[in-house]
Motif scaffolding. Structure first.
Motif, PDB file in Angstrom:
ATOM      1  N   LEU A   4      24.948  -8.492  18.315  1.00 11.34           N
ATOM      2  CA  LEU A   4      24.291  -7.529  19.120  1.00 11.34           C
ATOM      3  C   LEU A   4      24.085  -8.041  20.646  1.00 11.34           C
ATOM      4  CD1 LEU A   4      22.912  -4.871  19.373  1.00 11.34           C
ATOM      5  CD2 LEU A   4      20.825  -5.815  18.321  1.00 11.34           C
ATOM      6  N   ARG A   5      23.753  -9.603  20.676  1.00  8.83           N
ATOM      7  CA  ARG A   5      23.584 -10.118  21.776  1.00  8.83           C
ATOM      8  C   ARG A   5      24.631  -9.994  22.712  1.00  8.83           C
ATOM      9  NH1 ARG A   5      21.057 -15.797  22.232  1.00  8.83           N
ATOM     10  NH2 ARG A   5      20.075 -14.800  20.531  1.00  8.83           N
ATOM     11  N   LEU A  20      20.814   1.585  15.516  1.00 13.98           N
ATOM     12  CA  LEU A  20      20.858   2.112  14.108  1.00 13.98           C
ATOM     13  C   LEU A  20      21.170   1.133  13.216  1.00 13.98           C
ATOM     14  CD1 LEU A  20      22.425   4.580  16.195  1.00 13.98           C
ATOM     15  CD2 LEU A  20      21.566   6.049  14.222  1.00 13.98           C
ATOM     16  N   ASP A  21      20.318   1.304  12.049  1.00 14.88           N
ATOM     17  CA  ASP A  21      20.733   0.912  10.647  1.00 14.88           C
ATOM     18  C   ASP A  21      21.755   1.319  10.240  1.00 14.88           C
ATOM     19  OD1 ASP A  21      20.566  -0.832   8.346  1.00 14.88           O
ATOM     20  OD2 ASP A  21      19.010   0.548   7.426  1.00 14.88           O
ATOM     21  N   GLU A  22      22.814   0.620   9.835  1.00 10.24           N
ATOM     22  CA  GLU A  22      24.083   1.074   9.290  1.00 10.24           C
ATOM     23  C   GLU A  22      23.939   1.884   7.714  1.00 10.24           C
ATOM     24  OE1 GLU A  22      27.880  -1.238   7.587  1.00 10.24           O
ATOM     25  OE2 GLU A  22      26.185  -2.368   7.224  1.00 10.24           O
ATOM     26  N   GLU A  23      23.000   1.386   7.080  1.00 13.22           N
ATOM     27  CA  GLU A  23      23.004   2.213   5.757  1.00 13.22           C
ATOM     28  C   GLU A  23      22.225   3.642   5.820  1.00 13.22           C
ATOM     29  OE1 GLU A  23      21.726  -0.771   3.006  1.00 13.22           O
ATOM     30  OE2 GLU A  23      23.091  -1.988   3.501  1.00 13.22           O
ATOM     31  N   SER A  24      20.966   3.590   6.350  1.00 15.67           N
ATOM     32  CA  SER A  24      20.358   4.898   6.656  1.00 15.67           C
ATOM     33  C   SER A  24      20.344   5.371   7.658  1.00 15.67           C
ATOM     34  CB  SER A  24      18.582   4.138   6.174  1.00 15.67           C
ATOM     35  OG  SER A  24      18.359   3.442   7.461  1.00 15.67           O
ATOM     36  N   PHE A  25      21.100   5.214   8.636  1.00 18.86           N
ATOM     37  CA  PHE A  25      21.267   5.643   9.889  1.00 18.86           C
ATOM     38  C   PHE A  25      19.874   5.673  10.899  1.00 18.86           C
ATOM     39  CE2 PHE A  25      25.111   6.951   7.405  1.00 18.86           C
ATOM     40  CZ  PHE A  25      25.861   6.418   8.211  1.00 18.86           C
ATOM     41  N   ASP A  44      20.993 -11.887  16.912  1.00 24.14           N
ATOM     42  CA  ASP A  44      22.282 -12.415  16.320  1.00 24.14           C
ATOM     43  C   ASP A  44      22.947 -11.627  15.156  1.00 24.14           C
ATOM     44  OD1 ASP A  44      22.115 -14.577  18.156  1.00 24.14           O
ATOM     45  OD2 ASP A  44      20.977 -15.945  16.885  1.00 24.14           O
ATOM     46  N   ILE A  45      22.433 -10.531  14.903  1.00 25.55           N
ATOM     47  CA  ILE A  45      22.812  -9.577  14.038  1.00 25.55           C
ATOM     48  C   ILE A  45      24.142  -9.102  14.399  1.00 25.55           C
ATOM     49  CG2 ILE A  45      22.533  -7.292  12.775  1.00 25.55           C
ATOM     50  CD1 ILE A  45      19.347  -7.993  12.948  1.00 25.55           C
ATOM     51  N   PRO A  46      25.272  -9.031  13.361  1.00 26.17           N
ATOM     52  CA  PRO A  46      26.690  -8.414  13.621  1.00 26.17           C
ATOM     53  C   PRO A  46      26.379  -7.089  13.884  1.00 26.17           C
ATOM     54  CG  PRO A  46      26.569  -9.387  11.643  1.00 26.17           C
ATOM     55  CD  PRO A  46      25.222  -9.531  12.101  1.00 26.17           C
ATOM     56  N   VAL A  47      27.286  -6.324  14.781  1.00 29.23           N
ATOM     57  CA  VAL A  47      27.483  -5.126  15.101  1.00 29.23           C
ATOM     58  C   VAL A  47      28.695  -4.664  14.174  1.00 29.23           C
ATOM     59  CG1 VAL A  47      28.301  -3.339  16.715  1.00 29.23           C
ATOM     60  CG2 VAL A  47      26.676  -5.378  17.607  1.00 29.23           C
ATOM     61  N   VAL A  48      28.217  -3.542  13.387  1.00 30.65           N
ATOM     62  CA  VAL A  48      29.477  -3.358  12.408  1.00 30.65           C
ATOM     63  C   VAL A  48      30.240  -2.146  13.208  1.00 30.65           C
ATOM     64  CG1 VAL A  48      29.700  -2.020  10.161  1.00 30.65           C
ATOM     65  CG2 VAL A  48      27.796  -3.558  10.464  1.00 30.65           C
ATOM     66  N   HIS A  49      29.665  -1.114  13.836  1.00 38.25           N
ATOM     67  CA  HIS A  49      30.312  -0.116  14.374  1.00 38.25           C
ATOM     68  C   HIS A  49      29.775   0.322  15.533  1.00 38.25           C
ATOM     69  CE1 HIS A  49      32.916   3.824  14.649  1.00 38.25           C
ATOM     70  NE2 HIS A  49      31.715   4.319  14.801  1.00 38.25           N
ATOM     71  N   ILE A  58      24.914   1.929  18.273  1.00 37.69           N
ATOM     72  CA  ILE A  58      25.305   0.689  17.720  1.00 37.69           C
ATOM     73  C   ILE A  58      24.625   0.792  16.350  1.00 37.69           C
ATOM     74  CG2 ILE A  58      25.210  -1.712  18.196  1.00 37.69           C
ATOM     75  CD1 ILE A  58      24.726  -1.226  21.106  1.00 37.69           C
ATOM     76  N   PHE A  59      25.613   0.575  15.407  1.00 39.53           N
ATOM     77  CA  PHE A  59      25.230   0.385  14.068  1.00 39.53           C
ATOM     78  C   PHE A  59      25.196  -1.277  13.693  1.00 39.53           C
ATOM     79  CE2 PHE A  59      26.699   4.532  14.499  1.00 39.53           C
ATOM     80  CZ  PHE A  59      25.974   5.332  13.809  1.00 39.53           C
ATOM     81  N   ILE A  60      23.928  -1.594  13.030  1.00 36.95           N
ATOM     82  CA  ILE A  60      23.906  -3.057  12.622  1.00 36.95           C
ATOM     83  C   ILE A  60      23.735  -3.152  11.372  1.00 36.95           C
ATOM     84  CG2 ILE A  60      23.448  -3.816  15.212  1.00 36.95           C
ATOM     85  CD1 ILE A  60      20.336  -3.920  14.088  1.00 36.95           C
ATOM     86  N   LYS A  61      24.196  -4.434  11.025  1.00 35.72           N
ATOM     87  CA  LYS A  61      23.463  -4.638   9.536  1.00 35.72           C
ATOM     88  C   LYS A  61      22.255  -5.423   9.320  1.00 35.72           C
ATOM     89  CE  LYS A  61      28.271  -5.971   7.386  1.00 35.72           C
ATOM     90  NZ  LYS A  61      28.917  -7.077   6.756  1.00 35.72           N
TER      91      LYS A  61
END
Length: 65
Positions: A4-5, A20-25, A44-49, A58-61
């Motif tokens: 994310l950074r 947004l949270d990837e699982e719950s949107f 430092d959270i990875p961007v999924v999509h 931006i969807f993150i895990k």
């Protein structure tokens, strides 16, 4: 995988962003890139999509906000 950074650093500062949270949107943060202030750890959270547009989504895990 980009974090994310890293992602926010390459975006223009006047872009409108939703993180947004990837699982719950669920929208975790909404605002302009120059307004967003995050603690060091969650950046430092990875961007999924991401979906570019008028509002870049931006969807993150596993958000730790």
């Amino acid at each position: 995988m980009i974090t994310l950074r890293e992602f926010l650093n390459v975006m223009a500062t006047d872009c409108e962003v939703e993180i947004l949270d990837e699982e719950s949107f669920k929208v975790l943060i909404h605002g302009y890139n120059y307004e967003i202030v995050l603690p060091d750890q969650p950046r430092d959270i990875p961007v999924v999509h991401f979906t570019p547009g008028i509002v870049t989504k931006i969807f993150i895990k596993e958000p730790k906000f």
